[in-house]
Write an enzyme that holds these catalytic residues in place. Structure first.
Site: not given
Length: 423
Positions: A278-279, A282
Site C-alpha cells: 500500500h505504501e 503511494h
C-alpha cells in the site's frame, strides 16, 4: 470592543460546543448498515463487544475534542488583538532590538508561547484519552519532551518564515504574496528532503529492520515497483503507542521505507507485506509529488486570498487593533486567523483528494499481493489496536478522515475477491 468580544465568546462558543455534543452523542447514526452486517467489514465479526464499545466511546470523545477546539486558536488570536497583547509583544521585541530580524522572532516566540500555554489543556486532554483507552504507552516525561521539542522546532521554522514574510510585505506592498509563494517552493522541497533524516530521528530511534528475511521480501516488492530503496527502517514506536503504521517518505537520497515496531509485532508477515505494498503504491502513483503540487496550488490561492482579506481587515479594524498597516508585526494574529480559516474551508476538499489517493493505494496493494485474506486481516487488526470507528458520522468523515473508512476499505477488498472469483 473588549466587552463585545467577551460577550460574544461566552454566548456563541458554548452554543457551538453544545451543538457538537448533540451531533456526536445524540443525532449521529453510528450503526452498521444492513448491507454490511455479517461481512468482514462488520466490526462484530472481528471485535468483541467490549472492544466495539470502547472504539465508539474513544472515537466520539476524540471527535468531540477535535471539533470543540477548532475555534480556540481563533479566539486566542482575536483576544490577543482586542486586549492589546499583540502591541505589547511588538514593543517588547523592539526593546530587545531595533533590528526586525531580531524583534520579529521575539514577537513570534511570545505569541507562540502564549498560544501553547493556553492550548496545553487540549493537548493534555488528547493524551489523557489516548492513555485511558490503552492507545498511548508513553510516559508523561517522554510526552512532555516531545511537546517541548515540537514547540521549539515549530518556533524556529515559523520565526524564519514570518521574518522573511514581513520583510517582503514591507518591501513589496502589493506583490509580497507572490514573492512569498515563490520563496515557499524551495522551502517545502527542502522540508520534504530533511524531514526523514533530520527531524523524525529527533523524536524516535530509527534502525535497520532486524528481520532480514522480511526486509528482503519488502525490498523485492519495492524493486518490482521501481522504488529506489536498499534498506527498510524500523522505528521503536512501542514505547509510545499500541497503534500501528508504516510509510514511505522522503525524496531522492532521503527516501525511506519505515515500519513501526508495533506493526511488526502485531501483524503476520503476509499482512505486513500488504501494508508495505500500500505504501509503495503511494510512491508508484506519485502521490507524494501530487501532494506537493496540491500544496503549492493551495498556498498560491491561500496567499492571494489572504492578501485581499488582510487589506480589507486592516482598513476596517486596524485602528481598533492598534495595527498601523499590513507590514506591522502586531497584525500577525490576523494573518494566522485568515490562513487558519482558509485552511479550514479547504479541508474537506483536501481530505476528499486524500481519501481517493488512499483508495487507489489499497487497490494497487491488493493487485500487487493478491492476498485478500492478509489485506482484510491487516485492516481488522489496525481497527482493533487503534480502536478505530469503522463507520464514523458523515461530518466526521468529511472533516477529519484522510482515509476511506475501514468499512469502505474492507468492503472494497471483499468486492475484489468476488470479482476475481467470478468467471
Amino acid at each position: 470592543m473588549k466587552k463585545r468580544f467577551i460577550k460574544g465568546t461566552l454566548i456563541i462558543y458554548p452554543l457551538y460546543v453544545l451543538l457538537v455534543w448533540l451531533y456526536l452523542f445524540q443525532w449521529a447514526d453510528v450503526g452498521i448498515p444492513a448491507a454490511y452486517e455479517g461481512t468482514a467489514a462488520d466490526p462484530a465479526t472481528f471485535m468483541t463487544d467490549r472492544e466495539l464499545e470502547l472504539s465508539q466511546e474513544y472515537s466520539r470523545y476524540r471527535n468531540f475534542l477535535s471539533f470543540a477546539t477548532i475555534p480556540l486558536e481563533w479566539i486566542i488570536y482575536i483576544g490577543v488583538l482586542v486586549f492589546g497583547l499583540s502591541h505589547g509583544f511588538k514593543k517588547f521585541g523592539e526593546r530587545i532590538s531595533r533590528f526586525r530580524i531580531v524583534s520579529i522572532p521575539v514577537y513570534v516566540l511570545l505569541l507562540s508561547a502564549l498560544t501553547w500555554f493556553l492550548t496545553f489543556p487540549v493537548d493534555y486532554a488528547y493524551r489523557y484519552l489516548s492513555v485511558h483507552y490503552g492507545i498511548s504507552t508513553q510516559s508523561f516525561s517522554s510526552w512532555m519532551r516531545d511537546e517541548m521539542l515540537g514547540f521549539w522546532i515549530g518556533f524556529i521554522i515559523m520565526a524564519l518564515l514570518i521574518t522573511v514574510l514581513y520583510m517582503l510585505i514591507r518591501r513589496f506592498e502589493k506583490r509580497w504574496w507572490l514573492y512569498a509563494w515563490v520563496g515557499l517552493i524551495p522551502f517545502i522541497v527542502l522540508m520534504m528532503y530533511i524531514q526523514p533524516v533530520i527531524i523524525d530521528p529527533l523524536y524516535n530511534d530509527f534502525y535497520e529492520l532486524q528481520n532480514k528475511e522480511l526486509e528482503e521480501k519488502i525490498l523485492t516488492l519495492a524493486e518490482r515497483a521501481d522504488v529506489p530503496a536498499d534498506r527498510v527502517y524500523e522505528v521503536n514506536m512501542s514505547e509510545e503507542t499500541n497503534s500501528m503504521n508504516a510509510y514511505v517518505n522522503g525524496i531522492g537520497s532521503s527516501l525511506r521505507i519505515v515500519l513501526w515496531d508495533t506493526t511488526l509485532n502485531r501483524l503476520q508477515e503476509d499482512e505486513v507485506l500488504f501494508i508495505m505494498a500500500h505504501e509503495i503504491g503511494h510512491y508508484v502513483m506519485n502521490h507524494l509529488y501530487w501532494n506537493l503540487f496540491g500544496l503549492l496550488v493551495g498556498s498560491f490561492i491561500g496567499l492571494y486570498a489572504g492578501y485581499r482579506i488582510l487589506r480589507f481587515a486592516f482598513r476596517k479594524w486596524g485602528d481598533a487593533w492598534n495595527v498601523k498597516d499590513m507590514s506591522d508585526i502586531a497584525g500577525l494574529p490576523v494573518l494566522y486567523i485568515v490562513l487558519s480559516l482558509l485552511t479550514f474551508v479547504a479541508t474537506p476538499v483536501e481530505l476528499a483528494i486524500s481519501r481517493n489517493a488512499e483508495a487507489d493505494a489499497d487497490r494497487y496493494a491488493i493487485e500487487m499481493t493478491e492476498d485478500v485474506d492478509a489485506a482484510i486481516g491487516s485492516f481488522q487488526e489496525l481497527t482493533v489496536n487503534g480502536l478505530s470507528d469503522v463507520n464514523p458520522p458523515a461530518l466526521v468523515k468529511y472533516m477529519r478522515y484522510g482515509h476511506p473508512t475501514m468499512m469502505e476499505r474492507i468492503h472494497m477488498l471483499e468486492s475484489y475477491n468476488d470479482e476475481k472469483s467470478s468467471p
